[in-house]
Design a protein around this motif. Structure first.
Motif, PDB file in Angstrom:
ATOM      1  N   ASP A  51      -3.466   9.422  -2.502  1.00  0.00           N
ATOM      2  CA  ASP A  51      -4.653   9.833  -2.862  1.00  0.00           C
ATOM      3  C   ASP A  51      -5.519  10.248  -2.197  1.00  0.00           C
ATOM      4  N   ALA A  90      -9.891   5.598  -4.056  1.00  0.00           N
ATOM      5  CA  ALA A  90      -9.008   4.332  -3.380  1.00  0.00           C
ATOM      6  C   ALA A  90      -9.843   2.978  -3.912  1.00  0.00           C
ATOM      7  N   GLN A  91      -8.809   2.334  -4.090  1.00  0.00           N
ATOM      8  CA  GLN A  91     -10.027   0.891  -4.246  1.00  0.00           C
ATOM      9  C   GLN A  91      -9.122  -0.026  -2.847  1.00  0.00           C
ATOM     10  N   ASN A 138      -4.078   4.473  -5.930  1.00  0.00           N
ATOM     11  CA  ASN A 138      -5.328   4.340  -6.448  1.00  0.00           C
ATOM     12  C   ASN A 138      -4.570   5.153  -7.798  1.00  0.00           C
ATOM     13  N   SER A 139      -3.394   4.460  -8.031  1.00  0.00           N
ATOM     14  CA  SER A 139      -2.235   5.354  -8.859  1.00  0.00           C
ATOM     15  C   SER A 139      -1.699   4.554 -10.402  1.00  0.00           C
ATOM     16  N   ASN A 194       0.407   0.832  -9.001  1.00  0.00           N
ATOM     17  CA  ASN A 194       0.355  -0.045  -9.669  1.00  0.00           C
ATOM     18  C   ASN A 194       1.915  -0.822  -9.717  1.00  0.00           C
ATOM     19  N   SER A 254      -6.397   0.036   2.804  1.00  0.00           N
ATOM     20  CA  SER A 254      -6.999   0.799   1.076  1.00  0.00           C
ATOM     21  C   SER A 254      -5.690   1.294   0.488  1.00  0.00           C
TER      22      SER A 254
END
Length: 260
Positions: free
Chosen positions: A45, A2-3, A234-235, A239, A231
């Motif tokens: 995620d 994860a970003q 990341n997908s 986005n 957090s």
């Protein structure tokens, strides 16, 4: 992976990491945002195993918006539609959750309370500040708790203010624990401004997202949290979300458990 976005860094006191947690002390760790959940992003995620490295106390939901999540005393509980609580596998994933390392620093005495609104008022009056976050634990005897959980959804997902019409509402009475957070008004769009409560019974077999409750005289144990770590998923789905709209009305519908 994860970003990680270090958003709203409000370190008033720098506290070293402890207890083996990635984030400890005065930090509230959050995965994803409430507006992303409201928009229908129900698949994340982050695993339960990963989430539990960030705290021993908290709340959230599971992928597919499958019921409610409670984290209490270092154990996660998955509360499915119908109110039954079980311990999920470490591999279960979450689309939204907030956790912290609970270390009480304020104890607030509560008189007999007849409703959730009355409880929120009493706790808010006892907050040392309304501009920081608080993890709040209330153990006590509850004449009634009205709680809900939403059945697991199937894609394509509808927005949460539409899905809430499928919630299953149950009522509990007896001893149990309220797991809650207070978030200041400026987190609008990121988390739930004000109070967000989940409930679990003393025997840890039932609970849900709290719609209303009453409680006998007891105490609220509060932990002031001076920083927020967010957090982000990341997908491609995250986005691509349009998060420019004000979702306050939808959030009110969801929190109160009423369908539009």
């Amino acid at each position: 992976m994860a970003q990680t976005l270090y958003a709203l860094l409000l370190f008033l006191v720098l506290t070293p990491f402890s207890h083996g947690f990635a984030h400890a002390g005065d930090d509230l760790f959050q995965y994803s945002t409430i507006d992303a959940l409201l928009a229908g992003l129900y698949d994340g995620d982050m695993s339960i195993k990963n989430l539990m490295t960030h705290g021993n106390f908290g709340l959230g939901t599971l992928n597919g918006l499958d019921g409610e999540l409670v984290v209490l005393d270092g154990t996660p509980y998955h509360i499915r539609a119908g109110g039954k609580a079980t311990v999920p596998p470490e591999t279960a994933m979450v689309p939204f959750a907030t956790v912290s390392c609970f270390e009480e620093d304020t104890i607030l005495k509560l008189e007999r309370t007849a409703s959730l609104d009355a409880l929120n008022t009493a706790v808010e009056l006892g907050l040392p500040s309304k501009n920081i976050f608080y993890a709040i634990r209330i153990d006590g005897r509850f004449p009634f708790v009205k709680a809900r959980a939403i059945p697991k959804q199937n894609p394509p997902y509808a927005p949460l203010h539409e899905v809430v019409k499928f919630q299953e509402v149950v009522q509990f009475s007896g001893e149990g624990t309220l797991i809650g957070y207070y978030s200041p008004p400026f987190v609008k769009g990121i988390n739930v401004p004000g109070f967000h409560w989940h409930f679990i019974t003393k025997d840890r077999t039932g609970g849900g997202h709290v719609l209303d409750c009453s409680l006998a005289p007891t105490t609220a144990r509060m932990d002031a949290l001076h920083s927020l770590t967010v957090s982000l998923p990341n997908s491609r789905e995250f986005n691509a979300l349009d998060l420019t709209h004000d979702a306050s009305s939808a959030l009110e519908t969801v929190e109160k458990g009423t369908a539009q």
